[in-house]
Enzyme design. Structure first.
Site, PDB file in Angstrom:
ATOM      1  N   LYS A  77       0.819  -1.335  -0.056  1.00 24.99           N
ATOM      2  CA  LYS A  77       0.061   0.142  -0.135  1.00 24.99           C
ATOM      3  C   LYS A  77       0.958   1.142  -0.006  1.00 24.99           C
ATOM      4  CE  LYS A  77      -4.027   1.662   0.347  1.00 24.99           C
ATOM      5  NZ  LYS A  77      -5.197   1.588  -0.865  1.00 24.99           N
ATOM      6  N   ASP A 126      -5.657  -3.734  -1.635  1.00 24.24           N
ATOM      7  CA  ASP A 126      -7.128  -3.533  -2.150  1.00 24.24           C
ATOM      8  C   ASP A 126      -7.465  -3.981  -3.387  1.00 24.24           C
ATOM      9  OD1 ASP A 126      -5.374  -1.466  -2.454  1.00 24.24           O
ATOM     10  OD2 ASP A 126      -7.193   0.000  -2.618  1.00 24.24           O
ATOM     11  N   ASP A 135      -1.276 -11.667   5.994  1.00 20.72           N
ATOM     12  CA  ASP A 135      -2.041 -12.273   7.002  1.00 20.72           C
ATOM     13  C   ASP A 135      -3.706 -12.277   6.617  1.00 20.72           C
ATOM     14  OD1 ASP A 135      -3.170 -13.502   9.362  1.00 20.72           O
ATOM     15  OD2 ASP A 135      -2.821 -11.836  10.680  1.00 20.72           O
ATOM     16  N   ASP A 153      -6.256 -15.531   4.466  1.00 15.58           N
ATOM     17  CA  ASP A 153      -7.650 -16.060   4.954  1.00 15.58           C
ATOM     18  C   ASP A 153      -8.519 -15.914   4.025  1.00 15.58           C
ATOM     19  OD1 ASP A 153      -6.624 -16.746   7.396  1.00 15.58           O
ATOM     20  OD2 ASP A 153      -8.179 -15.974   8.525  1.00 15.58           O
TER      21      ASP A 153
END
Ligand code: ATP
Length: 373
Positions: free
Chosen positions: A209, A241, A265, A269
């Site tokens: 980012k 994003d 992380d 998921d």
């Protein structure tokens, strides 16, 4: 003779590790690998009995192993964090396992958000495992303290940015600092390029980012640029994003992705969800020159522990990652293929994906498929 330390741990950990061991035994038999497995009874029961989370002596014994296979840590009887930090994090840091390796593949026959879209999804996340916003550098100012703290923060902020910060005397402030070091970024990025090359890819996707968090991810990008030149391979920079969006819309576009700790992380998921759930996701905490630790991504899932409901696929695939790291890549491939075949057969699904098979029935099916290959 190679040596592996096995930590079944808590909750469903022992159940899924048992199935992984079944499959590993067959794999070793087939490829002629001679591996000595030693169990370490760490976790809640050990802690409650002895008052000790992880003895230094156990850490040194684990240090003599070529790899560690772990089930899960965490138990409702123990304050959250005690076992997770005391065992998992301690081992991760002690053995400097600076890479978190998380492959995301879809399995035919497994229902999931992308099922039926006929897509070849095969992405591998190489997540930095020691730095970024997880270094624990931060604090709170203003809560029940003198206003000198607040004044200090206000002055430091204004000196740095040349604009005022609106902090009233009764205000509170919390801050957390992300840290990326040149060496820390270089080593994980280098691993990602090496892995991409090994997979026959030309490109590594870097996630960050850097448009907002310019300092930490600016340094990160420099490491990616350097590695790209050094390896003579392409790189692309995507914001986190955009990666989240593409993972759902066009996941097949990705091969190897390298990410700082926090974004890795979260995205992995999402990757597990795309695969059909936590029960399918394997991981490796890797130090290429040291002791690596392999574990399913899921936790101890106390709600289903001891009922034979746990999905052992994540643990079996983690042990396949371990076999590859131990120098048995063909065995690892066969283990993955056996899992794939069993899932595609449609008869051996655990309850998390709407099936009726028990944990051990799935493990037996994979072991027997592997034996017959
Ligand atoms: P942790 O904080 O240790 O990651 P958690 O409670 O956030 O733990 P998990 O223990 O991984 O998360 O599991 C969340 C839920 O997902 C469980 O309660 C369980 O219902 C389900 N689950 C997790 N792993 C599996 C699995 N292998 N098989 C079936 N269901 C699972």
């Amino acid at each position: 003779m190679q040596k592996v330390g096995v930590i079944p741990g808590d909750g469903i950990g022992p159940e899924v590790v048992r199935e992984a061991r079944k499959v590993l035994d067959v794999a070793c038999e087939r490829c002629g690998a001679s591996i000595d497995f030693e169990e370490f009874p760490l976790g809640a029961a050990h802690y409650l009995r002895t008052g000790e989370v992880l003895a230094d002596e156990t850490v040194s014994r684990l240090g003599e192993k070529h790899a560690i296979l772990l089930g899960a840590m965490g138990d409702p009887r123990v304050r959250p964090g005690v076992l997770e930090k005391g065992v998992l994090l301690r081992l991760r840091f002690h053995f400097d396992q600076y890479i978190n390796l998380r492959p995301v593949q879809l399995f035919e026959g497994v229902p999931g958000p992308l099922a039926g879209r006929d897509r070849k999804v095969d992405m591998t996340f190489v997540r930095e495992n020691t730095e970024d916003f997880y270094v624990g550098l931060g604090g709170r100012v203003g809560r029940g303290r003198s206003r000198t703290d607040l004044d200090l923060v206000r002055r430091a902020y204004e000196a740095k940015f040349d604009v005022g910060i609106d902090l009233r005397d009764e205000d509170e402030l919390a801050f957390q600092i992300g840290v990326v070091t040149k060496g820390g970024a270089d080593r994980v990025v280098d691993f990602a390029f090496g892995l991409a090359k090994e997979k026959g890819l030309r490109l590594v996707t870097s996630v960050d980012k850097a448009n907002v968090l310019t300092e930490v991810y600016g340094l990160w990008r420099e490491a990616v640029e350097r590695a790209s030149k050094r390896h003579g391979m392409d790189r692309e920079f995507l914001y986190v994003d955009a990666v989240a969006l593409h993972m759902v819309r066009s996941p097949e576009r990705f091969g190897v992705l390298v990410t700082p700790n926090l974004f890795g992380d979260i995205l992995t998921d999402l990757g597990a969800a795309l695969q059909g759930g936590l029960g399918f996701a394997p991981s490796g905490n890797i130090n290429p020159g040291g002791v690596s630790m392999f574990e399913p991504v899921h936790g101890s899932a106390p709600d289903i522990a001891g009922k034979g409901l746990a999905n052992p696929v994540g643990a079996i695939l983690s042990s396949a990652l371990m076999m590859k790291a131990l120098g048995h890549p063909e065995a690892a491939k066969d283990m993955e293929r056996a899992v794939r075949d069993v899932l595609a057969g449609g008869r051996h699904m655990t309850a998390d994906i709407g099936g009726g098979a028990s944990t051990s029935a799935v493990g037996d099916a994979v072991a027997s498929r592997l034996r017959s290959m």
